[in-house]
Design an enzyme around this catalytic site. Structure first.
Site, PDB file in Angstrom:
ATOM      1  N   HIS A   1       0.856  -1.191   0.000  1.00  0.00           N
ATOM      2  CA  HIS A   1       0.000   0.000   0.000  1.00  0.00           C
ATOM      3  C   HIS A   1       0.893   1.243   0.000  1.00  0.00           C
ATOM      4  CE1 HIS A   1      -3.835   1.982   0.433  1.00  0.00           C
ATOM      5  NE2 HIS A   1      -3.459   2.613   1.526  1.00  0.00           N
TER       6      HIS A   1
ATOM      7  N   GLU B   1      -2.119  -0.990  -6.098  1.00  0.00           N
ATOM      8  CA  GLU B   1      -1.954  -2.186  -5.283  1.00  0.00           C
ATOM      9  C   GLU B   1      -2.332  -3.426  -6.096  1.00  0.00           C
ATOM     10  OE1 GLU B   1      -4.141  -1.435  -1.514  1.00  0.00           O
ATOM     11  OE2 GLU B   1      -4.249   0.603  -2.293  1.00  0.00           O
TER      12      GLU B   1
END
Length: 197
Positions: free
Chosen positions: A23, A161
């Site tokens: 992330h 992501e």
């Protein structure tokens, strides 16, 4: 310059849902430049996405991006679409899983995304072996204190992501994220950095 992330997991004795990702927040102008990402251009190698409910949980549908603000198949400036995307977040922004469909290379990697900062001319490409990618425009950063005491605000950075589809354990039509004992879960994510003058 390149940065490779290799993910590896082997369940010991039970079938286990596994979908590893990073992330990381990216602002190619520099974390303390004072610039947001709204003038950055983005391209995403995906013709479909997984819509969500009001709690951002994928519903199980896979829909085309064509004709929606989520269509980044051609390089597009983020700020031209960010207020058009359906979002319960304040301020609004992207927080969507894309179904990656770029061409696979011999090493299994496929292009996932490309971002360019016009101020610095820095470019980042994202390559992955994963089936999906969450595109997030840091909508929920609210006066977050970061590196060197710099205060991060909404739309200060982008996240790409690469992952299995969120909620895949509850959606039988999504690619499975269940790894059985003895099976090896392996995914790779590659960042490529350059300058495009």
């Amino acid at each position: 310059m390149e940065l490779t992330l290799d993910y590896l997991a082997i369940p010991r004795n039970k079938a286990t849902p596994v979908s590893l990702t990073t992330h990381a927040y990216w602002n190619l102008a520099g974390h303390n430049s004072g610039r947001d990402i709204l003038d950055n251009s983005v391209k995403i190698w995906a013709s479909h996405y997984t819509p969500t409910d009001d709690h951002l949980i994928p519903t199980g549908q896979i829909l085309p991006v064509e004709g929606t603000p989520l269509d980044f198949r051609k390089e597009t400036i983020v700020g031209t679409r960010i207020n058009k995307v359906k979002s319960n977040e304040k301020p609004p922004g992207f927080d969507n899983n894309y179904v990656l469909d770029g061409p696979k290379l011999k090493n299994g990697l496929k292009p996932a995304a490309r971002m360019k900062d016009p101020w610095s001319s820095r470019v980042m490409e994202v390559w992955s072996t994963a089936p999906g990618m969450q595109f997030y425009t840091s909508n929920n950063l609210k006066d977050t204190v970061g590196k060197g005491g710099f205060i991060y605000k909404p739309h200060t950075a982008l996240c790409f992501e690469t992952q299995g589809f969120p909620n895949a354990v509850n959606q039988p039509n999504f690619p499975s994220v269940i790894v059985k004992p003895g099976q090896v879960y392996r995914q790779t994510m590659l960042y490529k950095f350059s300058v495009d003058k």
